[in-house]
Design a protein around this motif. Structure first.
Motif, PDB file in Angstrom:
ATOM      1  N   PRO A 244       7.830   5.611   5.328  1.00 30.24           N
ATOM      2  CA  PRO A 244       7.885   4.245   5.317  1.00 30.24           C
ATOM      3  C   PRO A 244       8.834   3.519   4.012  1.00 30.24           C
ATOM      4  O   PRO A 244       8.669   4.454   3.105  1.00 30.24           O
ATOM      5  CB  PRO A 244       6.797   3.754   5.383  1.00 30.24           C
ATOM      6  CG  PRO A 244       5.763   5.401   4.000  1.00 30.24           C
ATOM      7  CD  PRO A 244       6.829   6.242   4.913  1.00 30.24           C
ATOM      8  N   ARG A 245       9.487   2.602   3.715  1.00 27.63           N
ATOM      9  CA  ARG A 245       9.721   2.056   2.785  1.00 27.63           C
ATOM     10  C   ARG A 245       8.474   1.111   2.485  1.00 27.63           C
ATOM     11  O   ARG A 245       7.726   0.208   2.538  1.00 27.63           O
ATOM     12  CB  ARG A 245      11.123   1.029   3.069  1.00 27.63           C
ATOM     13  CG  ARG A 245      12.359   1.889   3.428  1.00 27.63           C
ATOM     14  CD  ARG A 245      13.760   1.886   4.673  1.00 27.63           C
ATOM     15  NE  ARG A 245      13.521   1.330   5.265  1.00 27.63           N
ATOM     16  CZ  ARG A 245      13.985   2.020   6.526  1.00 27.63           C
ATOM     17  NH1 ARG A 245      14.292   2.900   5.696  1.00 27.63           N
ATOM     18  NH2 ARG A 245      13.505   1.787   7.397  1.00 27.63           N
ATOM     19  N   HIS A 246       9.356   0.129   0.750  1.00 28.83           N
ATOM     20  CA  HIS A 246       8.715  -0.281   0.211  1.00 28.83           C
ATOM     21  C   HIS A 246       8.365  -1.782   1.214  1.00 28.83           C
ATOM     22  O   HIS A 246       9.834  -1.930   1.667  1.00 28.83           O
ATOM     23  CB  HIS A 246       9.317  -1.247  -1.258  1.00 28.83           C
ATOM     24  CG  HIS A 246       8.266  -1.561  -2.074  1.00 28.83           C
ATOM     25  ND1 HIS A 246       8.517  -2.753  -2.199  1.00 28.83           N
ATOM     26  CD2 HIS A 246       7.526  -1.529  -3.011  1.00 28.83           C
ATOM     27  CE1 HIS A 246       7.875  -3.469  -2.597  1.00 28.83           C
ATOM     28  NE2 HIS A 246       7.698  -2.466  -3.084  1.00 28.83           N
ATOM     29  N   PRO A 247       7.842  -2.780   1.253  1.00 18.43           N
ATOM     30  CA  PRO A 247       7.786  -3.783   1.689  1.00 18.43           C
ATOM     31  C   PRO A 247       8.684  -4.538   1.662  1.00 18.43           C
ATOM     32  O   PRO A 247       9.992  -5.625   2.403  1.00 18.43           O
ATOM     33  CB  PRO A 247       6.415  -4.164   2.154  1.00 18.43           C
ATOM     34  CG  PRO A 247       5.838  -2.909   1.544  1.00 18.43           C
ATOM     35  CD  PRO A 247       5.978  -2.609   0.643  1.00 18.43           C
ATOM     36  N   ARG A 248       9.065  -4.887   0.203  1.00 12.13           N
ATOM     37  CA  ARG A 248      10.124  -5.948  -0.096  1.00 12.13           C
ATOM     38  C   ARG A 248      11.225  -5.226   0.075  1.00 12.13           C
ATOM     39  O   ARG A 248      12.743  -6.051   0.666  1.00 12.13           O
ATOM     40  CB  ARG A 248       9.876  -5.901  -1.710  1.00 12.13           C
ATOM     41  CG  ARG A 248      11.220  -6.854  -2.112  1.00 12.13           C
ATOM     42  CD  ARG A 248      10.043  -8.175  -1.659  1.00 12.13           C
ATOM     43  NE  ARG A 248      11.494  -9.796  -1.825  1.00 12.13           N
ATOM     44  CZ  ARG A 248      12.310  -9.731  -1.732  1.00 12.13           C
ATOM     45  NH1 ARG A 248      13.102  -8.901  -0.158  1.00 12.13           N
ATOM     46  NH2 ARG A 248      13.131 -10.631  -1.582  1.00 12.13           N
TER      47      ARG A 248
END
Length: 267
Positions: A244-248
């Protein structure tokens, strides 16, 4: 300089335009032979950061070192900074080449003349020597056959390749690219990115401000994501883009989807 030596270091670098703070607390190390891609939304400070590296903008805080030498300001004995003489700044700047969004070619000069002129003016080469080196660099970017053509006779992609040849002719240790494909259509973008991929394979140290996510994923070894003037995250491409990636970052990637972005957006 060894393969893993620092080509560029930034320590606590900040930049303000009056009351407008654009960069805050930038600490960054860029290694020799590495392709670093600066990503971020418009207004995140990435182009300003690039311009500070070349001292086209004066950073208001912190220290920047290029190949170990301070750029613009050096630490002072009292713990502050002292501005370096212009001659010292010019000497350090010779390590850098820069390619801009706009090609900035002289319209009255041929492709060969555009590449050779700085060699004559800055390096004081005679015309024959300068033109020989210029022709070699045009060959390097696949444009030797267009050496006698004026900018108005070249496509946008060809003009940008001339601009890259002009930067390379000065034999810099590091090349800075400020969104070099932002004014090109997709077909012309591809030919410029192809030249940049070739430079990466040759081991050129490159710092690239780009919205070409596919290029960053495939070629960028070091990804730096800026948001609101700060480094939000950085690391190897596989680490930064993995899910999963950083939300931003995820939000940013959904906004800037280019033809290669599927390589990094797929789960």
């Amino acid at each position: 300089m060894s393969e893993h030596a620092a080509a560029i270091t930034l320590e606590g670098v900040g930049k303000s335009f009056g009351d407008n703070r654009v960069l805050t607390g930038i600490d960054l190390t860029i290694r020799h032979g590495e392709v670093t891609c600066l990503l971020g939304p418009s207004g995140s400070g990435k182009s300003t950061l690039l311009r500070c590296l070349a001292f086209l903008e004066e950073h208001t805080e912190g220290i920047i070192r290029i190949a170990g030498e301070p750029m613009g300001f050096a630490p002072a004995a009292d713990g502050g900074r002292k501005r370096l003489p212009d001659a010292a700044i010019g000497r350090v700047r010779r390590n850098l080449g820069m390619v801009f969004q706009q090609f900035n070619l002289w319209p009255h000069m041929t492709a060969l003349g555009n590449v050779a002129e700085a060699l004559r003016l800055v390096r004081r080469m005679d015309r024959a020597t300068a033109e020989a080196r210029a022709l070699a660099q045009l060959e390097h970017v696949g444009l030797a056959h267009r050496a006698g053509h004026y900018p108005s006779e070249l496509s946008g992609g060809q003009q940008q390749r001339v601009a890259i040849a002009r930067a390379l002719a000065m034999e810099p240790k590091i090349v800075l690219f400020d969104e070099p494909t932002s004014s090109l259509d997709p077909e012309l973008t591809g030919e410029v990115l192809s030249v940049m991929r070739g430079l990466a394979q040759e081991g050129m140290t490159m710092v690239v401000v780009t919205h070409e996510i596919g290029f960053a994923a495939q070629v960028g070894e070091h990804i730096v994501f800026l948001d609101q003037g700060r480094i939000l995250l950085e690391g190897r491409a596989a680490e930064v883009f993995q899910a999963p990636r950083h939300p931003r970052l995820a939000q940013f990637l959904q906004t800037y989807v280019d033809r290669g972005a599927s390589l990094v957006l797929q789960e």
